[in-house]
Design a protein around this motif. Sequence first.
Motif, PDB file in Angstrom:
ATOM      1  N   ALA A 243       5.384   0.767   6.533  1.00 42.11           N
ATOM      2  CA  ALA A 243       5.249   1.752   5.461  1.00 42.11           C
ATOM      3  C   ALA A 243       5.751   3.087   5.994  1.00 42.11           C
ATOM      4  O   ALA A 243       6.388   3.868   5.280  1.00 42.11           O
ATOM      5  N   GLY A 244       5.487   3.342   7.283  1.00 45.70           N
ATOM      6  CA  GLY A 244       5.956   4.572   7.924  1.00 45.70           C
ATOM      7  C   GLY A 244       7.474   4.640   7.903  1.00 45.70           C
ATOM      8  O   GLY A 244       8.063   5.674   7.562  1.00 45.70           O
ATOM      9  N   ALA A 245       8.111   3.516   8.242  1.00 45.05           N
ATOM     10  CA  ALA A 245       9.577   3.482   8.217  1.00 45.05           C
ATOM     11  C   ALA A 245      10.071   3.737   6.798  1.00 45.05           C
ATOM     12  O   ALA A 245      11.056   4.462   6.579  1.00 45.05           O
ATOM     13  N   ALA A 246       9.361   3.157   5.826  1.00 46.73           N
ATOM     14  CA  ALA A 246       9.762   3.334   4.422  1.00 46.73           C
ATOM     15  C   ALA A 246       9.666   4.807   4.016  1.00 46.73           C
ATOM     16  O   ALA A 246      10.569   5.348   3.370  1.00 46.73           O
ATOM     17  N   MET A 247       8.585   5.482   4.428  1.00 46.46           N
ATOM     18  CA  MET A 247       8.411   6.902   4.060  1.00 46.46           C
ATOM     19  C   MET A 247       9.517   7.759   4.671  1.00 46.46           C
ATOM     20  O   MET A 247      10.016   8.700   4.045  1.00 46.46           O
ATOM     21  N   VAL A 248       9.875   7.424   5.921  1.00 45.12           N
ATOM     22  CA  VAL A 248      10.935   8.197   6.583  1.00 45.12           C
ATOM     23  C   VAL A 248      12.255   8.007   5.826  1.00 45.12           C
ATOM     24  O   VAL A 248      12.965   8.985   5.530  1.00 45.12           O
ATOM     25  N   ILE A 249      12.580   6.782   5.473  1.00 45.03           N
ATOM     26  CA  ILE A 249      13.844   6.535   4.744  1.00 45.03           C
ATOM     27  C   ILE A 249      13.803   7.252   3.392  1.00 45.03           C
ATOM     28  O   ILE A 249      14.785   7.880   2.978  1.00 45.03           O
ATOM     29  N   ALA A 250      12.651   7.197   2.740  1.00 45.89           N
ATOM     30  CA  ALA A 250      12.530   7.868   1.436  1.00 45.89           C
ATOM     31  C   ALA A 250      12.771   9.374   1.606  1.00 45.89           C
ATOM     32  O   ALA A 250      13.502   9.993   0.827  1.00 45.89           O
ATOM     33  N   GLY A 251      12.185   9.942   2.652  1.00 48.21           N
ATOM     34  CA  GLY A 251      12.357  11.378   2.905  1.00 48.21           C
ATOM     35  C   GLY A 251      13.811  11.735   3.189  1.00 48.21           C
ATOM     36  O   GLY A 251      14.319  12.765   2.743  1.00 48.21           O
ATOM     37  N   LEU A 252      14.494  10.861   3.948  1.00 41.63           N
ATOM     38  CA  LEU A 252      15.901  11.128   4.292  1.00 41.63           C
ATOM     39  C   LEU A 252      16.793  11.115   3.055  1.00 41.63           C
ATOM     40  O   LEU A 252      17.775  11.848   2.972  1.00 41.63           O
ATOM     41  N   ALA A 253      16.421  10.248   2.088  1.00 43.26           N
ATOM     42  CA  ALA A 253      17.272  10.083   0.902  1.00 43.26           C
ATOM     43  C   ALA A 253      16.901  11.063  -0.218  1.00 43.26           C
ATOM     44  O   ALA A 253      17.686  11.267  -1.139  1.00 43.26           O
ATOM     45  N   ALA A 254      15.696  11.653  -0.135  1.00 42.14           N
ATOM     46  CA  ALA A 254      15.182  12.440  -1.267  1.00 42.14           C
ATOM     47  C   ALA A 254      15.752  13.852  -1.307  1.00 42.14           C
ATOM     48  O   ALA A 254      16.241  14.379  -0.309  1.00 42.14           O
TER      49      ALA A 254
ATOM     50  N   LYS B  81       0.826  -1.221   0.000  1.00 39.33           N
ATOM     51  CA  LYS B  81       0.000   0.000   0.000  1.00 39.33           C
ATOM     52  C   LYS B  81       0.855   1.264   0.000  1.00 39.33           C
ATOM     53  O   LYS B  81       0.395   2.333  -0.362  1.00 39.33           O
ATOM     54  N   HIS B  82       2.116   1.123   0.425  1.00 37.99           N
ATOM     55  CA  HIS B  82       3.008   2.291   0.476  1.00 37.99           C
ATOM     56  C   HIS B  82       3.497   2.695  -0.916  1.00 37.99           C
ATOM     57  O   HIS B  82       4.053   3.779  -1.071  1.00 37.99           O
ATOM     58  N   VAL B  83       3.306   1.806  -1.888  1.00 39.44           N
ATOM     59  CA  VAL B  83       3.893   2.055  -3.209  1.00 39.44           C
ATOM     60  C   VAL B  83       3.338   3.332  -3.842  1.00 39.44           C
ATOM     61  O   VAL B  83       4.083   4.129  -4.431  1.00 39.44           O
ATOM     62  N   ASP B  84       2.026   3.552  -3.702  1.00 34.96           N
ATOM     63  CA  ASP B  84       1.441   4.769  -4.295  1.00 34.96           C
ATOM     64  C   ASP B  84       2.077   6.022  -3.703  1.00 34.96           C
ATOM     65  O   ASP B  84       2.255   7.024  -4.393  1.00 34.96           O
ATOM     66  N   GLU B  85       2.406   5.949  -2.398  1.00 32.81           N
ATOM     67  CA  GLU B  85       3.045   7.113  -1.748  1.00 32.81           C
ATOM     68  C   GLU B  85       4.461   7.303  -2.296  1.00 32.81           C
ATOM     69  O   GLU B  85       4.889   8.428  -2.553  1.00 32.81           O
ATOM     70  N   LEU B  86       5.178   6.175  -2.465  1.00 36.35           N
ATOM     71  CA  LEU B  86       6.551   6.283  -3.009  1.00 36.35           C
ATOM     72  C   LEU B  86       6.542   6.834  -4.426  1.00 36.35           C
ATOM     73  O   LEU B  86       7.458   7.550  -4.832  1.00 36.35           O
ATOM     74  N   LYS B  87       5.477   6.490  -5.163  1.00 31.00           N
ATOM     75  CA  LYS B  87       5.378   6.998  -6.544  1.00 31.00           C
ATOM     76  C   LYS B  87       5.264   8.519  -6.550  1.00 31.00           C
ATOM     77  O   LYS B  87       5.761   9.184  -7.451  1.00 31.00           O
ATOM     78  N   ARG B  88       4.589   9.075  -5.531  1.00 29.38           N
ATOM     79  CA  ARG B  88       4.506  10.541  -5.418  1.00 29.38           C
ATOM     80  C   ARG B  88       5.884  11.159  -5.350  1.00 29.38           C
ATOM     81  O   ARG B  88       6.088  12.317  -5.665  1.00 29.38           O
ATOM     82  N   MET B  89       6.828  10.379  -4.828  1.00 30.78           N
ATOM     83  CA  MET B  89       8.198  10.896  -4.665  1.00 30.78           C
ATOM     84  C   MET B  89       9.057  10.551  -5.880  1.00 30.78           C
ATOM     85  O   MET B  89      10.277  10.737  -5.853  1.00 30.78           O
ATOM     86  N   GLY B  90       8.423  10.013  -6.898  1.00 24.93           N
ATOM     87  CA  GLY B  90       9.145   9.760  -8.150  1.00 24.93           C
ATOM     88  C   GLY B  90       9.602   8.330  -8.353  1.00 24.93           C
ATOM     89  O   GLY B  90      10.283   8.028  -9.336  1.00 24.93           O
ATOM     90  N   ALA B  91       9.249   7.434  -7.430  1.00 21.69           N
ATOM     91  CA  ALA B  91       9.687   6.035  -7.592  1.00 21.69           C
ATOM     92  C   ALA B  91       8.980   5.412  -8.794  1.00 21.69           C
ATOM     93  O   ALA B  91       7.850   5.783  -9.122  1.00 21.69           O
ATOM     94  N   ASN B  92       9.660   4.471  -9.410  1.00 23.22           N
ATOM     95  CA  ASN B  92       9.097   3.804 -10.583  1.00 23.22           C
ATOM     96  C   ASN B  92       8.836   2.339 -10.211  1.00 23.22           C
ATOM     97  O   ASN B  92       9.730   1.498 -10.278  1.00 23.22           O
ATOM     98  N   ILE B  93       7.614   2.076  -9.754  1.00 21.41           N
ATOM     99  CA  ILE B  93       7.282   0.734  -9.231  1.00 21.41           C
ATOM    100  C   ILE B  93       5.984   0.250  -9.865  1.00 21.41           C
ATOM    101  O   ILE B  93       5.004   0.992  -9.921  1.00 21.41           O
TER     102      ILE B  93
END
Length: 419
Positions: A373-384, A334-346
Amino acid sequence: MEEKLIIKGNNKLHGEVCISGAKNSAVGIIPAVILSDSGCIIKNLPDIEDVKYLKELLLQSGAKVEEGNPGEMKIVSKGMRNYKADFETAKKMRASYYFIGAFLSKFGRAEVPFPGGCDIGIRPIDQHIKGFEALGAKIKVEHGVIKARAAELVGAPIYLDVVSVGATINIILAACKAKGITIIENAAKEPYIVDIANLLNAMGANIKGAGTDVIKIKGVEHLGSCEHTIIPDMMEAGTYMIASAATHGDVLIKNVIPTHLESVSAKLREMNIEIDEYEDSIRVRGEARPKAVNIKTIPYPGFPTDLQQPMSVLLSIAEGTGIITESIWEGRFKHVDELKRMGANIKVEGRVAIIEGRHKLSGSPVHVTDLRAGAAMVIAGLAADGETEISNLKHIDRGYENLVGKLKKIGADISRVEK
Ligand code: EPU
Protein backbone atom coordinates in the motif's frame (compact mmCIF):
# COMPACT_ATOMS: atom_id res chain seq x y z
CA MET A 1 8.50 13.29 15.77
CA GLU A 2 7.03 11.23 12.94
CA GLU A 3 8.76 11.04 9.57
CA LYS A 4 6.76 11.65 6.41
CA LEU A 5 7.36 11.55 2.69
CA ILE A 6 6.58 14.72 0.78
CA ILE A 7 6.10 14.26 -2.95
CA LYS A 8 5.48 17.03 -5.46
CA GLY A 9 3.83 15.17 -8.30
CA ASN A 10 3.50 15.41 -12.04
CA ASN A 11 7.19 14.74 -12.86
CA LYS A 12 7.95 12.23 -15.58
CA LEU A 13 10.40 9.68 -14.18
CA HIS A 14 13.38 9.14 -16.44
CA GLY A 15 16.79 7.49 -16.25
CA GLU A 16 18.07 4.29 -14.71
CA VAL A 17 17.27 2.54 -11.45
CA CYS A 18 19.10 -0.46 -10.03
CA ILE A 19 17.08 -3.15 -8.25
CA SER A 20 18.20 -4.61 -4.89
CA GLY A 21 18.13 -8.22 -3.70
CA ALA A 22 14.71 -9.83 -3.20
CA LYS A 23 13.16 -9.28 0.22
CA ASN A 24 11.13 -12.47 0.11
CA SER A 25 14.25 -14.50 -0.77
CA ALA A 26 16.40 -12.78 1.83
CA VAL A 27 13.93 -13.48 4.62
CA GLY A 28 14.08 -17.22 3.86
CA ILE A 29 17.78 -17.39 3.11
CA ILE A 30 18.91 -15.88 6.42
CA PRO A 31 17.09 -18.52 8.53
CA ALA A 32 18.20 -21.23 6.04
CA VAL A 33 21.85 -20.55 6.91
CA ILE A 34 21.09 -21.76 10.47
CA LEU A 35 21.07 -25.29 8.99
CA SER A 36 24.76 -25.04 8.11
CA ASP A 37 27.23 -26.73 10.46
CA SER A 38 29.65 -23.87 9.81
CA GLY A 39 28.17 -20.77 8.12
CA CYS A 40 27.71 -18.98 4.80
CA ILE A 41 28.38 -15.71 3.04
CA ILE A 42 25.27 -14.09 1.61
CA LYS A 43 25.51 -11.33 -1.01
CA ASN A 44 23.01 -8.86 -2.49
CA LEU A 45 20.98 -8.62 0.73
CA PRO A 46 18.62 -5.65 0.58
CA ASP A 47 19.18 -2.91 3.17
CA ILE A 48 15.66 -3.07 4.67
CA GLU A 49 14.17 -3.34 8.16
CA ASP A 50 13.07 -7.00 7.76
CA VAL A 51 16.69 -8.03 7.17
CA LYS A 52 17.74 -6.06 10.28
CA TYR A 53 15.11 -7.86 12.41
CA LEU A 54 16.31 -11.23 11.10
CA LYS A 55 19.90 -10.33 11.92
CA GLU A 56 18.78 -9.50 15.48
CA LEU A 57 17.04 -12.87 15.74
CA LEU A 58 20.20 -14.63 14.55
CA LEU A 59 22.35 -12.82 17.12
CA GLN A 60 19.85 -13.55 19.91
CA SER A 61 20.04 -17.23 18.92
CA GLY A 62 23.81 -17.36 19.27
CA ALA A 63 24.91 -16.99 15.64
CA LYS A 64 27.79 -14.66 14.74
CA VAL A 65 27.14 -12.11 12.04
CA GLU A 66 29.74 -10.04 10.23
CA GLU A 67 28.78 -7.41 7.68
CA GLY A 68 31.33 -6.79 4.91
CA ASN A 69 30.76 -4.91 1.68
CA PRO A 70 27.28 -3.38 1.25
CA GLY A 71 24.71 -6.17 0.97
CA GLU A 72 27.13 -8.80 2.23
CA MET A 73 26.75 -10.76 5.44
CA LYS A 74 28.80 -13.60 6.84
CA ILE A 75 26.67 -15.73 9.12
CA VAL A 76 28.42 -18.23 11.38
CA SER A 77 25.82 -20.69 12.59
CA LYS A 78 28.31 -23.08 14.20
CA GLY A 79 27.89 -23.03 17.95
CA MET A 80 24.27 -21.77 17.95
CA ARG A 81 22.44 -23.09 20.97
CA ASN A 82 19.22 -21.18 21.44
CA TYR A 83 16.08 -22.58 19.80
CA LYS A 84 13.85 -19.80 21.20
CA ALA A 85 13.20 -16.72 19.07
CA ASP A 86 12.84 -13.43 20.94
CA PHE A 87 9.15 -12.45 21.29
CA GLU A 88 9.46 -8.72 20.58
CA THR A 89 11.71 -9.09 17.51
CA ALA A 90 9.91 -12.08 15.98
CA LYS A 91 6.48 -10.50 16.07
CA LYS A 92 7.64 -7.51 14.03
CA MET A 93 7.52 -9.49 10.79
CA ARG A 94 6.05 -12.45 9.00
CA ALA A 95 9.21 -14.29 8.06
CA SER A 96 10.14 -15.11 11.66
CA TYR A 97 8.10 -18.27 11.07
CA TYR A 98 11.04 -19.67 9.06
CA PHE A 99 12.87 -20.01 12.38
CA ILE A 100 10.44 -22.84 13.24
CA GLY A 101 11.59 -24.98 10.27
CA ALA A 102 15.24 -23.98 10.72
CA PHE A 103 15.38 -24.55 14.52
CA LEU A 104 13.47 -27.84 14.23
CA SER A 105 16.02 -29.07 11.71
CA LYS A 106 19.03 -27.88 13.73
CA PHE A 107 17.94 -28.59 17.32
CA GLY A 108 14.86 -30.82 17.04
CA ARG A 109 13.09 -28.04 18.95
CA ALA A 110 11.72 -24.59 18.18
CA GLU A 111 9.90 -21.91 20.13
CA VAL A 112 8.82 -19.01 17.95
CA PRO A 113 6.10 -16.42 18.59
CA PHE A 114 3.20 -16.17 16.18
CA PRO A 115 4.50 -13.99 13.35
CA GLY A 116 3.52 -10.39 12.59
CA GLY A 117 3.86 -8.63 9.24
CA CYS A 118 1.42 -6.78 6.99
CA ASP A 119 -2.23 -6.71 7.97
CA ILE A 120 -3.63 -7.89 4.63
CA GLY A 121 -6.10 -10.52 5.78
CA ILE A 122 -6.20 -13.68 7.86
CA ARG A 123 -2.76 -15.23 7.61
CA PRO A 124 -3.01 -18.81 8.88
CA ILE A 125 0.02 -21.10 9.15
CA ASP A 126 -1.90 -24.38 9.26
CA GLN A 127 -0.08 -25.70 6.17
CA HIS A 128 3.32 -25.08 7.79
CA ILE A 129 2.15 -26.98 10.87
CA LYS A 130 0.64 -29.79 8.80
CA GLY A 131 4.05 -30.19 7.11
CA PHE A 132 6.03 -30.23 10.37
CA GLU A 133 3.62 -32.78 11.86
CA ALA A 134 3.91 -35.00 8.78
CA LEU A 135 7.69 -35.00 9.38
CA GLY A 136 7.12 -36.21 12.95
CA ALA A 137 7.09 -32.98 14.98
CA LYS A 138 4.67 -32.37 17.85
CA ILE A 139 3.32 -28.83 17.82
CA LYS A 140 1.54 -26.86 20.52
CA VAL A 141 0.72 -23.22 20.95
CA GLU A 142 1.17 -21.65 24.40
CA HIS A 143 0.88 -17.96 25.30
CA GLY A 144 1.26 -16.84 21.69
CA VAL A 145 4.33 -19.01 21.09
CA ILE A 146 4.48 -21.94 18.65
CA LYS A 147 6.39 -24.77 20.30
CA ALA A 148 7.65 -27.58 18.06
CA ARG A 149 9.53 -30.69 19.10
CA ALA A 150 10.77 -33.79 17.29
CA ALA A 151 12.98 -36.60 18.58
CA GLU A 152 13.68 -37.34 14.93
CA LEU A 153 12.36 -35.81 11.70
CA VAL A 154 11.45 -38.40 9.07
CA GLY A 155 10.70 -37.55 5.42
CA ALA A 156 7.08 -37.90 4.28
CA PRO A 157 4.76 -37.03 1.40
CA ILE A 158 3.01 -33.70 2.06
CA TYR A 159 0.19 -32.27 -0.03
CA LEU A 160 -0.42 -28.55 0.49
CA ASP A 161 -4.13 -27.67 0.52
CA VAL A 162 -3.29 -24.13 -0.61
CA VAL A 163 -0.33 -22.96 -2.66
CA SER A 164 1.78 -21.28 0.02
CA VAL A 165 5.19 -19.65 -0.41
CA GLY A 166 5.86 -19.70 3.33
CA ALA A 167 4.75 -23.31 3.93
CA THR A 168 6.77 -24.56 0.94
CA ILE A 169 9.96 -22.89 2.21
CA ASN A 170 9.40 -23.85 5.85
CA ILE A 171 8.82 -27.52 4.98
CA ILE A 172 11.94 -27.53 2.79
CA LEU A 173 13.93 -26.18 5.76
CA ALA A 174 12.57 -28.83 8.13
CA ALA A 175 13.01 -31.67 5.59
CA CYS A 176 16.58 -30.98 4.43
CA LYS A 177 18.16 -33.05 7.20
CA ALA A 178 15.20 -35.35 7.90
CA LYS A 179 15.71 -39.09 7.47
CA GLY A 180 14.55 -40.27 4.02
CA ILE A 181 12.54 -38.54 1.34
CA THR A 182 10.00 -35.72 1.57
CA ILE A 183 7.78 -34.90 -1.38
CA ILE A 184 5.87 -31.60 -1.32
CA GLU A 185 2.95 -31.62 -3.74
CA ASN A 186 1.08 -28.48 -4.81
CA ALA A 187 4.19 -26.51 -3.83
CA ALA A 188 4.51 -22.79 -4.58
CA LYS A 189 6.67 -21.99 -7.64
CA GLU A 190 7.91 -18.47 -6.83
CA PRO A 191 11.53 -17.68 -7.81
CA TYR A 192 12.27 -17.19 -4.07
CA ILE A 193 11.79 -20.92 -3.59
CA VAL A 194 14.28 -21.72 -6.34
CA ASP A 195 16.72 -19.22 -4.79
CA ILE A 196 16.48 -20.80 -1.34
CA ALA A 197 16.75 -24.34 -2.78
CA ASN A 198 19.86 -23.26 -4.71
CA LEU A 199 21.44 -21.96 -1.49
CA LEU A 200 20.60 -25.16 0.41
CA ASN A 201 21.86 -27.38 -2.44
CA ALA A 202 25.11 -25.38 -2.50
CA MET A 203 25.36 -26.16 1.25
CA GLY A 204 25.00 -29.88 0.40
CA ALA A 205 21.24 -30.49 0.49
CA ASN A 206 19.50 -32.67 -2.08
CA ILE A 207 16.43 -30.75 -3.30
CA LYS A 208 14.94 -31.34 -6.73
CA GLY A 209 11.99 -29.73 -8.48
CA ALA A 210 12.07 -26.25 -6.87
CA GLY A 211 10.17 -23.95 -9.23
CA THR A 212 7.67 -26.71 -10.09
CA ASP A 213 4.70 -27.85 -8.03
CA VAL A 214 6.37 -31.10 -6.90
CA ILE A 215 9.52 -30.76 -4.80
CA LYS A 216 11.52 -33.79 -3.72
CA ILE A 217 13.93 -33.52 -0.80
CA LYS A 218 16.27 -36.34 0.11
CA GLY A 219 17.52 -35.77 3.64
CA VAL A 220 21.28 -35.42 4.22
CA GLU A 221 23.19 -35.59 7.51
CA HIS A 222 25.25 -32.42 7.27
CA LEU A 223 25.06 -29.09 5.52
CA GLY A 224 28.26 -27.12 5.03
CA SER A 225 29.19 -23.62 3.96
CA CYS A 226 28.69 -21.72 0.70
CA GLU A 227 28.58 -18.27 -0.85
CA HIS A 228 25.26 -17.21 -2.30
CA THR A 229 23.98 -14.14 -4.17
CA ILE A 230 20.30 -13.33 -3.72
CA ILE A 231 18.15 -12.86 -6.86
CA PRO A 232 16.83 -9.39 -7.74
CA ASP A 233 13.58 -8.26 -6.14
CA MET A 234 10.82 -8.67 -8.71
CA MET A 235 8.34 -6.72 -6.58
CA GLU A 236 10.69 -3.76 -6.26
CA ALA A 237 11.29 -3.92 -10.03
CA GLY A 238 7.53 -4.15 -10.70
CA THR A 239 6.98 -1.12 -8.45
CA TYR A 240 9.38 1.01 -10.54
CA MET A 241 7.85 -0.34 -13.77
CA ILE A 242 4.40 0.81 -12.65
CA ALA A 243 5.80 4.13 -11.38
CA SER A 244 7.37 4.79 -14.80
CA ALA A 245 4.09 3.96 -16.55
CA ALA A 246 2.03 6.11 -14.15
CA THR A 247 4.21 9.21 -14.68
CA HIS A 248 4.45 8.86 -18.49
CA GLY A 249 8.12 8.21 -17.79
CA ASP A 250 10.97 6.41 -19.51
CA VAL A 251 12.91 4.31 -17.01
CA LEU A 252 15.46 1.55 -17.51
CA ILE A 253 15.12 -0.88 -14.61
CA LYS A 254 18.46 -2.62 -14.17
CA ASN A 255 19.57 -5.79 -12.39
CA VAL A 256 16.35 -7.73 -12.97
CA ILE A 257 15.47 -11.18 -14.32
CA PRO A 258 12.88 -10.23 -16.98
CA THR A 259 11.27 -13.71 -17.04
CA HIS A 260 10.28 -13.24 -13.37
CA LEU A 261 8.23 -10.21 -14.44
CA GLU A 262 6.48 -11.66 -17.47
CA SER A 263 2.94 -11.38 -16.07
CA VAL A 264 3.59 -7.73 -15.17
CA SER A 265 5.15 -6.87 -18.55
CA ALA A 266 2.24 -8.58 -20.33
CA LYS A 267 -0.37 -6.59 -18.38
CA LEU A 268 1.46 -3.31 -18.90
CA ARG A 269 1.69 -4.00 -22.64
CA GLU A 270 -2.06 -4.68 -22.65
CA MET A 271 -2.41 -1.19 -21.16
CA ASN A 272 -0.42 0.33 -24.07
CA ILE A 273 2.74 0.82 -22.04
CA GLU A 274 5.89 0.16 -24.05
CA ILE A 275 8.12 -2.52 -22.59
CA ASP A 276 11.54 -3.49 -23.96
CA GLU A 277 13.18 -6.47 -22.33
CA TYR A 278 16.95 -6.95 -22.35
CA GLU A 279 19.11 -9.62 -20.76
CA ASP A 280 19.03 -8.17 -17.24
CA SER A 281 17.04 -4.97 -17.58
CA ILE A 282 13.61 -3.72 -18.65
CA ARG A 283 12.80 -0.33 -20.18
CA VAL A 284 9.32 0.99 -19.45
CA ARG A 285 7.88 3.92 -21.41
CA GLY A 286 4.46 5.32 -20.68
CA GLU A 287 3.93 7.90 -23.39
CA ALA A 288 0.23 7.29 -23.96
CA ARG A 289 -2.49 7.34 -21.30
CA PRO A 290 -2.78 3.74 -20.07
CA LYS A 291 -5.83 1.74 -21.14
CA ALA A 292 -7.87 0.02 -18.41
CA VAL A 293 -7.57 -3.78 -18.06
CA ASN A 294 -8.83 -6.46 -15.69
CA ILE A 295 -6.41 -8.16 -13.30
CA LYS A 296 -6.71 -11.29 -11.19
CA THR A 297 -3.97 -12.08 -8.70
CA ILE A 298 -2.78 -15.68 -8.69
CA PRO A 299 0.33 -17.49 -7.40
CA TYR A 300 3.45 -17.33 -9.59
CA PRO A 301 3.66 -17.29 -12.57
CA GLY A 302 0.30 -15.47 -12.39
CA PHE A 303 -0.07 -11.76 -11.71
CA PRO A 304 1.43 -11.18 -8.22
CA THR A 305 -0.75 -10.05 -5.35
CA ASP A 306 2.20 -7.91 -4.18
CA LEU A 307 1.80 -5.62 -7.20
CA GLN A 308 -1.97 -5.44 -7.12
CA GLN A 309 -2.04 -2.28 -4.97
CA PRO A 310 0.48 -0.38 -7.15
CA MET A 311 -1.53 -1.48 -10.22
CA SER A 312 -4.71 -0.07 -8.70
CA VAL A 313 -3.06 3.37 -8.94
CA LEU A 314 -2.34 2.93 -12.65
CA LEU A 315 -5.93 1.82 -13.22
CA SER A 316 -7.13 4.90 -11.31
CA ILE A 317 -5.65 7.13 -14.04
CA ALA A 318 -6.29 4.79 -16.99
CA GLU A 319 -8.81 5.28 -19.76
CA GLY A 320 -11.89 3.16 -19.02
CA THR A 321 -12.94 0.85 -16.21
CA GLY A 322 -10.72 -1.94 -14.85
CA ILE A 323 -11.54 -4.71 -12.40
CA ILE A 324 -9.09 -6.20 -9.91
CA THR A 325 -9.88 -9.56 -8.34
CA GLU A 326 -7.65 -10.30 -5.34
CA SER A 327 -7.60 -14.06 -4.87
CA ILE A 328 -4.78 -14.39 -2.31
CA TRP A 329 -5.39 -11.88 0.53
CA GLU A 330 -8.96 -10.83 1.30
CA GLY A 331 -7.77 -7.71 3.20
CA ARG A 332 -5.57 -6.18 0.52
CA PHE A 333 -7.80 -3.25 -0.41
CA LYS A 334 -7.19 -1.16 2.72
CA HIS A 335 -5.28 1.37 0.60
CA VAL A 336 -8.39 2.15 -1.44
CA ASP A 337 -9.80 4.65 1.07
CA GLU A 338 -6.48 6.53 0.92
CA LEU A 339 -6.53 6.55 -2.90
CA LYS A 340 -10.07 7.91 -2.79
CA ARG A 341 -8.74 10.91 -0.85
CA MET A 342 -6.67 11.62 -3.93
CA GLY A 343 -9.72 11.49 -6.16
CA ALA A 344 -9.66 7.86 -7.31
CA ASN A 345 -13.00 6.34 -8.20
CA ILE A 346 -12.93 2.81 -6.77
CA LYS A 347 -15.69 0.56 -5.49
CA VAL A 348 -14.72 -2.48 -3.47
CA GLU A 349 -17.05 -5.46 -3.14
CA GLY A 350 -15.42 -8.28 -1.19
CA ARG A 351 -12.35 -9.39 -3.13
CA VAL A 352 -13.17 -7.27 -6.18
CA ALA A 353 -12.30 -3.62 -6.86
CA ILE A 354 -13.95 -1.79 -9.73
CA ILE A 355 -11.84 1.16 -10.80
CA GLU A 356 -13.07 3.90 -13.10
CA GLY A 357 -10.11 5.79 -14.50
CA ARG A 358 -9.76 9.56 -13.92
CA HIS A 359 -7.52 11.91 -15.88
CA LYS A 360 -5.57 12.94 -12.78
CA LEU A 361 -5.29 12.25 -9.09
CA SER A 362 -4.74 15.18 -6.75
CA GLY A 363 -2.13 15.28 -4.00
CA SER A 364 -3.36 14.85 -0.44
CA PRO A 365 -2.21 13.65 3.00
CA VAL A 366 -2.41 9.84 3.02
CA HIS A 367 -1.57 7.06 5.44
CA VAL A 368 0.23 3.80 4.63
CA THR A 369 -1.66 0.68 5.75
CA ASP A 370 0.84 -2.02 4.67
CA LEU A 371 4.05 -2.46 2.65
CA ARG A 372 2.68 -2.54 -0.90
CA ALA A 373 0.00 0.00 0.00
CA GLY A 374 3.00 2.23 0.75
CA ALA A 375 4.38 1.64 -2.73
CA ALA A 376 0.93 2.43 -4.15
CA MET A 377 0.73 5.74 -2.23
CA VAL A 378 4.17 6.76 -3.47
CA ILE A 379 3.24 6.03 -7.10
CA ALA A 380 -0.04 7.90 -6.65
CA GLY A 381 1.85 10.89 -5.25
CA LEU A 382 4.35 10.85 -8.14
CA ALA A 383 1.55 10.85 -10.71
CA ALA A 384 -0.78 13.32 -8.95
CA ASP A 385 -1.15 17.06 -9.28
CA GLY A 386 0.21 18.99 -6.29
CA GLU A 387 1.68 17.75 -3.03
CA THR A 388 1.17 14.38 -1.34
CA GLU A 389 2.18 13.81 2.26
CA ILE A 390 2.62 10.15 3.18
CA SER A 391 2.68 8.98 6.81
CA ASN A 392 3.29 5.67 8.64
CA LEU A 393 6.48 4.89 6.73
CA LYS A 394 7.50 1.91 8.87
CA HIS A 395 5.75 -0.40 6.42
CA ILE A 396 7.71 0.95 3.43
CA ASP A 397 11.00 0.67 5.36
CA ARG A 398 10.40 -3.05 5.89
CA GLY A 399 10.66 -3.78 2.18
CA TYR A 400 12.11 -1.01 -0.02
CA GLU A 401 15.83 -0.18 0.01
CA ASN A 402 16.64 3.52 -0.36
CA LEU A 403 13.28 4.35 -1.96
CA VAL A 404 13.77 8.11 -1.72
CA GLY A 405 17.33 8.05 -3.11
CA LYS A 406 16.40 5.79 -6.02
CA LEU A 407 13.35 7.86 -6.94
CA LYS A 408 15.25 11.16 -6.70
CA LYS A 409 17.87 9.77 -9.10
CA ILE A 410 15.15 9.24 -11.74
CA GLY A 411 13.70 12.71 -11.37
CA ALA A 412 11.13 12.48 -8.59
CA ASP A 413 10.58 15.47 -6.31
CA ILE A 414 10.45 13.50 -3.06
CA SER A 415 11.87 14.10 0.39
CA ARG A 416 11.65 12.53 3.82
CA VAL A 417 11.01 15.02 6.57
CA GLU A 418 10.21 15.09 10.29
CA LYS A 419 6.79 16.62 10.91
N1 EPU B 1 -2.35 -19.88 3.62
C1 EPU B 1 -3.08 -20.77 4.37
N2 EPU B 1 -2.41 -21.55 5.27
C2 EPU B 1 -1.07 -21.48 5.43
C3 EPU B 1 -0.33 -20.59 4.67
C4 EPU B 1 -1.00 -19.78 3.77
O1 EPU B 1 -4.29 -20.86 4.23
O2 EPU B 1 -0.54 -22.25 6.26
C5 EPU B 1 -3.04 -19.03 2.63
C6 EPU B 1 -2.93 -17.55 2.95
O3 EPU B 1 -3.95 -17.15 3.83
C7 EPU B 1 -3.04 -16.92 1.58
C8 EPU B 1 -2.36 -17.96 0.66
O4 EPU B 1 -2.37 -19.18 1.38
O5 EPU B 1 -4.38 -16.80 1.21
C9 EPU B 1 -0.94 -17.63 0.23
O6 EPU B 1 -0.14 -17.38 1.36
P1 EPU B 1 1.44 -17.62 1.40
O7 EPU B 1 1.73 -18.60 2.47
O8 EPU B 1 1.90 -17.92 0.02
O9 EPU B 1 1.96 -16.21 1.86
P2 EPU B 1 3.20 -15.91 2.79
O10 EPU B 1 4.24 -16.93 2.59
O11 EPU B 1 2.76 -15.61 4.18
C10 EPU B 1 4.55 -14.56 1.02
C11 EPU B 1 5.13 -13.18 0.95
C12 EPU B 1 4.00 -12.17 0.74
C13 EPU B 1 3.20 -12.53 -0.52
C14 EPU B 1 2.71 -13.97 -0.42
C15 EPU B 1 2.00 -14.46 -1.67
C16 EPU B 1 7.02 -13.37 2.44
C17 EPU B 1 7.64 -12.99 3.74
N3 EPU B 1 5.82 -12.89 2.20
O12 EPU B 1 3.69 -14.54 2.17
O13 EPU B 1 4.66 -10.94 0.52
O14 EPU B 1 2.10 -11.67 -0.64
O15 EPU B 1 3.83 -14.86 -0.17
O16 EPU B 1 2.82 -14.35 -2.78
O17 EPU B 1 7.62 -14.06 1.64
C18 EPU B 1 4.89 -8.62 0.46
O18 EPU B 1 6.07 -8.80 0.07
O19 EPU B 1 4.31 -7.51 0.41
C19 EPU B 1 4.13 -9.76 0.96
C20 EPU B 1 3.04 -9.63 1.70
